[in-house]
Design a protein around this motif. Structure first.
Motif, PDB file in Angstrom:
ATOM      1  N   PRO A 128      11.891  -1.832   5.251  1.00 47.66           N
ATOM      2  CA  PRO A 128      12.561  -2.244   4.038  1.00 47.66           C
ATOM      3  C   PRO A 128      12.146  -2.679   2.475  1.00 47.66           C
ATOM      4  O   PRO A 128      11.473  -3.464   2.249  1.00 47.66           O
ATOM      5  N   PRO A 129      12.930  -2.619   1.679  1.00 44.70           N
ATOM      6  CA  PRO A 129      11.729  -3.215   0.093  1.00 44.70           C
ATOM      7  C   PRO A 129      12.813  -4.883   0.170  1.00 44.70           C
ATOM      8  O   PRO A 129      13.494  -5.075   0.635  1.00 44.70           O
ATOM      9  N   THR A 130      11.894  -5.459  -0.864  1.00 45.48           N
ATOM     10  CA  THR A 130      12.039  -6.844  -1.110  1.00 45.48           C
ATOM     11  C   THR A 130      12.895  -6.804  -1.852  1.00 45.48           C
ATOM     12  O   THR A 130      14.217  -7.964  -1.546  1.00 45.48           O
ATOM     13  N   VAL A 131      13.615  -6.187  -3.038  1.00 45.38           N
ATOM     14  CA  VAL A 131      14.953  -5.957  -3.494  1.00 45.38           C
ATOM     15  C   VAL A 131      15.008  -4.479  -2.718  1.00 45.38           C
ATOM     16  O   VAL A 131      15.044  -3.574  -3.974  1.00 45.38           O
ATOM     17  N   ALA A 132      16.560  -4.900  -2.845  1.00 39.77           N
ATOM     18  CA  ALA A 132      17.372  -3.559  -2.569  1.00 39.77           C
ATOM     19  C   ALA A 132      18.332  -2.807  -3.745  1.00 39.77           C
ATOM     20  O   ALA A 132      18.515  -3.837  -4.015  1.00 39.77           O
ATOM     21  N   TRP A 133      17.686  -1.225  -3.721  1.00 35.75           N
ATOM     22  CA  TRP A 133      18.864  -1.193  -5.210  1.00 35.75           C
ATOM     23  C   TRP A 133      19.905  -0.761  -4.682  1.00 35.75           C
ATOM     24  O   TRP A 133      20.699  -0.993  -5.743  1.00 35.75           O
ATOM     25  N   LEU A 156       9.121   2.332  -2.126  1.00 35.68           N
ATOM     26  CA  LEU A 156       7.194   3.043  -2.928  1.00 35.68           C
ATOM     27  C   LEU A 156       7.356   2.113  -4.668  1.00 35.68           C
ATOM     28  O   LEU A 156       6.442   2.426  -4.915  1.00 35.68           O
ATOM     29  N   ASP A 157       8.371   2.302  -5.351  1.00 34.88           N
ATOM     30  CA  ASP A 157       8.472   1.086  -6.362  1.00 34.88           C
ATOM     31  C   ASP A 157       7.656  -0.267  -6.169  1.00 34.88           C
ATOM     32  O   ASP A 157       6.738  -0.731  -6.570  1.00 34.88           O
ATOM     33  N   GLU A 158       8.175  -0.830  -5.084  1.00 33.01           N
ATOM     34  CA  GLU A 158       7.067  -1.972  -4.948  1.00 33.01           C
ATOM     35  C   GLU A 158       6.080  -1.856  -4.575  1.00 33.01           C
ATOM     36  O   GLU A 158       5.477  -2.311  -5.108  1.00 33.01           O
ATOM     37  N   GLN A 159       5.897  -0.769  -3.818  1.00 35.09           N
ATOM     38  CA  GLN A 159       4.094  -0.591  -3.474  1.00 35.09           C
ATOM     39  C   GLN A 159       3.375  -0.208  -4.641  1.00 35.09           C
ATOM     40  O   GLN A 159       2.217  -1.353  -4.563  1.00 35.09           O
ATOM     41  N   TYR A 215      -1.590 -14.504  -2.973  1.00 32.19           N
ATOM     42  CA  TYR A 215      -1.185 -14.615  -3.788  1.00 32.19           C
ATOM     43  C   TYR A 215      -0.379 -13.725  -3.539  1.00 32.19           C
ATOM     44  O   TYR A 215      -1.186 -12.228  -3.626  1.00 32.19           O
ATOM     45  N   GLY A 216       1.257 -13.867  -4.388  1.00 33.21           N
ATOM     46  CA  GLY A 216       2.216 -12.288  -4.646  1.00 33.21           C
ATOM     47  C   GLY A 216       2.493 -11.898  -2.541  1.00 33.21           C
ATOM     48  O   GLY A 216       2.624 -11.013  -2.516  1.00 33.21           O
ATOM     49  N   SER A 217       2.376 -12.727  -1.904  1.00 37.58           N
ATOM     50  CA  SER A 217       2.195 -12.097  -0.459  1.00 37.58           C
ATOM     51  C   SER A 217       4.069 -12.252  -0.293  1.00 37.58           C
ATOM     52  O   SER A 217       4.739 -12.372  -1.050  1.00 37.58           O
ATOM     53  N   LEU A 218       4.293 -11.711   1.253  1.00 39.27           N
ATOM     54  CA  LEU A 218       5.950 -11.180   1.026  1.00 39.27           C
ATOM     55  C   LEU A 218       6.451 -11.966   0.336  1.00 39.27           C
ATOM     56  O   LEU A 218       7.383 -11.783   0.911  1.00 39.27           O
ATOM     57  N   ALA A 219       6.320 -13.070   1.277  1.00 38.55           N
ATOM     58  CA  ALA A 219       7.143 -15.105   1.034  1.00 38.55           C
ATOM     59  C   ALA A 219       7.146 -15.154   0.183  1.00 38.55           C
ATOM     60  O   ALA A 219       8.481 -15.313  -0.154  1.00 38.55           O
ATOM     61  N   VAL A 220       6.040 -15.186  -0.809  1.00 42.47           N
ATOM     62  CA  VAL A 220       6.784 -15.032  -1.927  1.00 42.47           C
ATOM     63  C   VAL A 220       6.608 -14.069  -3.166  1.00 42.47           C
ATOM     64  O   VAL A 220       8.047 -15.123  -3.428  1.00 42.47           O
ATOM     65  N   ARG A 221       6.983 -12.547  -2.877  1.00 42.85           N
ATOM     66  CA  ARG A 221       7.702 -12.276  -3.276  1.00 42.85           C
ATOM     67  C   ARG A 221       9.481 -12.100  -2.771  1.00 42.85           C
ATOM     68  O   ARG A 221      10.534 -12.133  -4.288  1.00 42.85           O
ATOM     69  N   SER A 247      10.769 -14.370  -2.098  1.00 43.56           N
ATOM     70  CA  SER A 247      11.371 -16.034  -3.137  1.00 43.56           C
ATOM     71  C   SER A 247      11.535 -15.774  -4.110  1.00 43.56           C
ATOM     72  O   SER A 247      12.840 -16.214  -5.118  1.00 43.56           O
ATOM     73  N   LEU A 248      10.671 -14.802  -4.979  1.00 48.88           N
ATOM     74  CA  LEU A 248      11.250 -14.663  -6.729  1.00 48.88           C
ATOM     75  C   LEU A 248      11.765 -13.629  -6.707  1.00 48.88           C
ATOM     76  O   LEU A 248      13.455 -13.446  -7.250  1.00 48.88           O
ATOM     77  N   ALA A 249      12.729 -13.172  -5.310  1.00 52.65           N
ATOM     78  CA  ALA A 249      13.621 -11.576  -4.871  1.00 52.65           C
ATOM     79  C   ALA A 249      14.559 -12.636  -5.377  1.00 52.65           C
ATOM     80  O   ALA A 249      16.132 -12.138  -5.912  1.00 52.65           O
ATOM     81  N   ARG A 250      14.852 -13.678  -4.712  1.00 54.91           N
ATOM     82  CA  ARG A 250      16.118 -14.513  -4.730  1.00 54.91           C
ATOM     83  C   ARG A 250      16.757 -15.168  -5.976  1.00 54.91           C
ATOM     84  O   ARG A 250      17.740 -15.352  -6.093  1.00 54.91           O
ATOM     85  N   GLU A 251      15.826 -15.624  -6.702  1.00 58.70           N
ATOM     86  CA  GLU A 251      15.238 -15.877  -7.720  1.00 58.70           C
ATOM     87  C   GLU A 251      16.003 -14.833  -9.116  1.00 58.70           C
ATOM     88  O   GLU A 251      16.859 -14.545  -9.866  1.00 58.70           O
ATOM     89  N   HIS A 252      15.279 -14.076  -9.077  1.00 59.01           N
ATOM     90  CA  HIS A 252      14.871 -12.947  -9.824  1.00 59.01           C
ATOM     91  C   HIS A 252      15.608 -11.542  -9.828  1.00 59.01           C
ATOM     92  O   HIS A 252      15.794 -10.174 -10.771  1.00 59.01           O
ATOM     93  N   GLY A 253      15.960 -11.351  -8.264  1.00 59.05           N
ATOM     94  CA  GLY A 253      16.963 -10.075  -7.563  1.00 59.05           C
ATOM     95  C   GLY A 253      17.657  -8.941  -9.119  1.00 59.05           C
ATOM     96  O   GLY A 253      17.482  -7.589  -9.175  1.00 59.05           O
ATOM     97  N   ALA A 254      18.776  -9.730  -9.194  1.00 57.51           N
ATOM     98  CA  ALA A 254      19.922  -9.780  -9.239  1.00 57.51           C
ATOM     99  C   ALA A 254      18.986  -8.561 -11.200  1.00 57.51           C
ATOM    100  O   ALA A 254      19.508  -7.470 -11.374  1.00 57.51           O
ATOM    101  N   PRO A 255      18.929  -9.616 -11.757  1.00 55.24           N
ATOM    102  CA  PRO A 255      18.480  -9.481 -13.125  1.00 55.24           C
ATOM    103  C   PRO A 255      17.012  -8.546 -13.163  1.00 55.24           C
ATOM    104  O   PRO A 255      17.352  -7.121 -13.941  1.00 55.24           O
TER     105      PRO A 255
END
Length: 979
Positions: A473-478, A727-730, A854-860, A862-870
């Motif tokens: 599944p994507p890190t940020v689901a649409w 696909l967009d994430e990859q 760098y930019g690992s799945l765990a990092v992404r 974490s970023l998604a929780r902060e910036h996913g909605a915007p």
């Protein structure tokens, strides 16, 4: 990829040293996963400024690491890595086959073992192409040639001779080869031909030794050529071949060994020395554990002496080496200081500052401990219990192995499940084959697994339904995902497993794959026919499913919001399509229900006949030989019914080809030329279609869909599983966090798809089977082949690495120490399993550093929780995940740049190791983790235990000990200077 502050500062410090006069040698010893290769590439850019050309020679210990990191250096040339001509892969072959040049860079990539003849002990005859050059070089020395031919015939005795064919010496000079011969055969003035013949007459040499010696001649001659001689040498993971820079003193009186050592020094001098010596950049996260070729450490006990030797090489100055050794001893004495806390601290600080002053001009090391005081991982230590069936398997194995292997039986059984069925290639296999079959065997695909750890691992990585997922599944689901990807169904994600025994990866992969396929196939049973194969009247619809239409997909921009339902997404897509058709003057009325792909083709032809011609040509190639309609004969369509609009909007929203078309636009992949569209369609039709046609996927997808036909169920799954977001994430990972641009993104997408499974040997009863492994697969071990009647070509480890770093299969990769150093496995994996505990804390860090990057799945996440909605509210047509990356980068960086992209604010990766009841494993693991903490704090200290004891005497805990520990980070020098 933008450099973080700590990386930029490291580049500045290293570049200053490498540009200046003096030794021009520097070590970047950053902790595992902090981007040393990216730093090296940027340093090369700095050194090239103002030069017509910079020859960059990149050496690393394995082809796997070379395959991963070569594109990062090739990107300097501006040439598409997929189209790049790397030239000869051995030094002797390079003069006649130079790497492609671009932007003022020429990049050579080698492994020392193959490209520096004589460096590894023992005879090495090299490749046929090298021997052909030797044969041609001997034409100038007829007497020597005659003697060599005679020895070659005698050795071959009617078989294939080593020097049978001639090669092209283009790029070499006769004078250069003769000079190298004089150096190698130690003949400064007399006839070189006579000297070589005299050497050949010795009793301790033969034709094989001569070939190895002459390979050194050609390598030496090549290194002295201006076109080949490097301006910058990058030695990556050099600690694994440290005797390249710190040669072992040859104490033997055997002439042959003495000669080999001398030639070793000749090659090293030609590579790293000379009147115009190159800049030398060393890269290694563990540079204080220097190893010889055979794997032995240079200093097995006093590791700090490796640091002293290394400092001597970097400074190229014996006095500097002596000063570092003296400072090390002073620091050691300071750690033993007694008295008040203030007196101890003052003594240690003074000694460490002296040592830092000596080492900082030679090396830089950044550690996460500078900014992160906690463990980098969430640690899970599940307890496993031995059951009766496990002991039955062990008893049979111990008896079948016999007395010769009795001492090894417990260790082999705990690590290698079902050893009597899986230990092909081991010496014990001869005994196992002749023994009676085990009373309990795997292979039925049913029942509980008879191995304590394997039972828990099977639960950890998921049931066959989890392993059957075609993509993560994507890190940020649409929108709200459904079916097998639903958030209501916990998904285990990808797993990277490390073992010490090389038989464990193949055994685990086979056993979990057998369960996935419901048991072994019967003898001579054919593999199930894949789906989505062209043929018959449905071929047109299949091509339409995977066709990246040039216009229609852009009529729809899917609705995006974490709480949105698919019903809402579908309704919005239909509204967008109706508005688009009206704008294109295509009427919506009537009651017709033509096939959707024909409607799409007709509208595309109506909108733009020129682009449609390209589509029809692509379709013609795909449908050749099938009973399908001719796309060039399909009529224009300017009137569609509401039912056709509904079907078309569903097709454009959910078909793989249309999804791909939108993603290409978001990421600026050109589609203007016919060649561009051809390469894109080749990915969709020749890579993505066969991958999605796996029967295992069909069982899962059709069971969760109301659609009866698999193509329809697959399109349904594209929406349920958020394939467009994936696909967009990859594509963002390959471009914005990687180096890919344009069509190179498509090429790398294709490289991340395993079209066919590897095969692993497995025994049941007296029969040998080959188990297809693709969802769970071993890395660089065991028998893995692709296609062909005789097993075909090997499934390259680089292919597996790329696939594991994609959201597609494999979901689990099992490896040994071969995947432990220098390789990246972090893009879609946040869990590591220590099947066996590593040998020491350094190995622990190397293993876990494969996914803490760098930019690992765990990092992404974490970023998604902060910036996913915007990010989902991004501008229409933009990449949502690209917007997430941009949002994260616009936030003011921390001092070092480590926190945002290397250290997840929340949701750390997981590290799993197993506790066996009544065993010492848990205590050993805890000691090792404590040692790992000390290792990180006291790296490079002459005595880590004394350092920690000192911290306790002064009342400083481990997290506060950074002030008293040796700090070589480049970023801290800025703080010190500003302070």
């Amino acid at each position: 990829m933008e450099l973080a502050p700590f990386q930029s500062r490291t580049v500045e410090v290293a570049s200053e040293v490498l540009k200046a006069s003096g030794s021009r040698r520097f070590l970047v010893a950053d902790e595992v996963g902090l981007g040393k290769t990216v730093i090296a590439r940027t340093i090369a850019q700095r050194l090239q400024t103002g030069r017509r050309r910079l020859n960059v020679m990149y050496l690393c210990p394995s082809l796997e690491i070379a395959g991963q990191n070569r594109p990062k250096f090739v990107s300097l040339t501006g040439i598409d890595p997929e189209q790049y001509d790397p030239g000869g892969d051995r030094l002797a072959l390079v003069p006649g086959w130079l790497p492609e040049e671009g932007n003022g860079f020429r990049v050579f990539t080698f492994t020392p073992e193959t490209s520096l003849p004589g460096w590894k002990p023992g005879p090495r005859t090299g490749r046929k192409a090298e021997r052909e050059l030797i044969r041609s070089a001997l034409d100038r020395f007829p007497a020597l040639l005659s003697a060599v031919k005679r020895l070659d015939r005698e050795r071959a005795a009617g078989g294939r001779r080593l020097l049978a064919d001639r090669g092209d010496l283009n790029g070499f000079t006769a004078a250069g080869i003769e000079r190298a011969m004089r150096d190698v055969f130690d003949c400064p003035s007399e006839s070189i031909e006579k000297a070589a013949m005299k050497w050949l007459d010795r009793e301790d040499v033969d034709i094989v030794e001569f070939v190895g010696r002459f390979r050194s001649v050609l390598a030496l001659a090549a290194l002295r050529l201006r076109t080949v001689k490097p301006d910058l040498v990058v030695l990556d993971e050099f600690h694994r071949y440290a005797d390249l820079i710190i040669p072992k003193t040859e104490t033997s009186n055997v002439p042959l060994k003495q000669e080999r050592a001398r030639i070793h020094r000749l090659l090293v001098e030609a590579l790293l020395g000379g009147d115009e010596r190159p800049a030398v950049l060393l890269l290694s996260a563990t540079p204080y554990r220097l190893r010889r070729l055979g794997g032995d450490e240079i200093h097995e006990v006093d590791h700090y002496r490796s640091l002293i030797d290394l400092a001597g090489f970097l400074a190229d100055d014996d006095s500097r080496r002596a000063a570092v050794e003296d400072a090390m001893r002073e620091y050691h004495r300071a750690l033993q200081t007694t008295g008040t806390r203030d007196a101890i601290r003052a003594s240690v600080l003074a000694a460490k500052e002296r040592l830092e002053a000596l080492l900082r001009p030679l090396m830089a090391r950044t550690e996460r401990a500078l900014v992160h005081k906690e463990d980098l991982f969430d640690r899970e230590n599940p307890q496993v219990s031995v059951e009766t069936q496990d002991l039955v398997v062990f008893k049979h194995f111990a008896e079948a192995a016999g007395s010769e292997f009795a001492g090894w039986a417990p260790a082999m059984w705990t690590s290698i499940p079902y050893p009597a069925q899986t230990m092909q290639g081991y010496k014990v296999w001869k005994s196992l084959k002749t023994a009676r079959p085990a009373p309990i065997e795997a292979g039925s695909g049913k029942g509980s697994l008879a191995h304590p750890q394997l039972r828990h691992l099977a639960q950890l990585v998921g049931d066959p339904g989890h392993l059957s997922l075609p993509w993560q599944p994507p890190t940020v689901a649409w929108w709200r995902l459904e079916g097998p990807w639903s958030s209501r169904r916990p998904l285990p994600g990808k797993t990277l497993l490390f073992s010490r025994w090389r038989g464990a990866p193949t055994a685990i992969s086979a056993l979990l794959s057998i369960n996935l396929f419901g048991g072994l196939r019967k003898p001579k049973e054919k593999a199930p026919v894949p789906l989505l194969r062209p043929g018959g009247s449905e071929t047109g619809a299949l091509v339409g499913l995977f066709m990246p239409w040039p216009n229609l997909p852009l009529a729809i921009e899917p609705q995006k919001s974490s709480g949105t339902t698919l019903t809402s997404v579908r309704a919005d897509a239909r509204r967008q399509l109706e508005a688009y058709l009206l704008a294109k003057r295509i009427r919506v009325d009537g009651t017709e229900k033509r096939p959707t792909w024909i409607v799409a083709a007709g509208i595309e032809r109506e909108i733009n006949g020129t682009t449609y011609q390209g589509v029809s040509r692509l379709a013609a190639k795909a449908t050749r030989g099938a009973k399908a309609k001719n796309w060039s004969d399909l009529p224009k369509i300017n009137r569609v019914s509401p039912a056709e609009v509904a079907a078309l909007s569903e097709h454009l929203l959910s078909s793989p080809g249309s999804i791909l078309a939108r993603c290409l636009v978001r990421h600026g992949v050109p589609q203007h030329r016919p060649r561009d569209r051809q390469r894109t369609f080749a990915f969709s039709w020749e890579s993505l279609r066969p991958y999605l046609g796996h029967r295992v996927f069909a069982d899962l997808i059709q069971s969760s869909s109301k659609k009866k036909r698999y193509p329809d169920a697959l399109a349904d799954a594209m929406l349920k599983g958020g394939f467009e977001a994936v696909l967009d994430e990859q594509m963002c990972l390959l471009s914005r966090l990687g180096d890919a641009e344009g069509l190179e993104i498509v090429e790398q997408l294709s490289a991340g798809l395993l079209d066919r499974p590897g095969l692993v040997q497995f025994r049941r009863g007296k029969a040998n089977h080959r188990v297809p492994v693709q969802a769970v697969t071993p890395f660089a071990s065991g028998e893995q082949s692709r296609g062909g009647k005789k097993g075909g070509r090997r499934l390259r480890s680089d292919t597996l690495r790329r696939a594991f770093n994609s959201p597609f299969w494999p979901h689990m990769l099992c490896t040994t120490s071969i995947g432990q150093e220098g390789l990246d496995f972090h893009l879609w994996c946040s869990r590591i399993v220590h099947w066996d505990l590593p040998g020491d804390p350094v190995d622990f860090e190397q293993r876990e550093g494969r996914i803490a990057r760098y930019g690992s799945l765990a990092v992404r996440r974490s970023l998604a929780r902060e910036h996913g909605a915007p990010s989902l509210a991004a501008t229409r047509g933009a990449s949502p995940f690209g917007e997430l990356i941009s949002l994260a980068r616009r936030i003011d960086s921390d001092r070092t740049g480590l926190e945002r992209w290397w250290l997840p604010a929340e949701g750390r990766p997981t590290s799993v190791s197993f506790d066996w009841r009544f065993s010492h494993r848990a205590a050993r693991r805890d000691r090792m983790l404590e040692d790992l903490l000390y290792y990180r704090l006291a790296l490079g200290q002459p005595d880590p235990e004394a350092f920690v004891a000192m911290l306790r005497r002064v009342g400083a805990d481990e997290t506060g000990g950074r002030e008293l520990a040796i700090d070589l980070s480049a970023i801290s020098r800025v703080s010190a200077a500003s302070g």
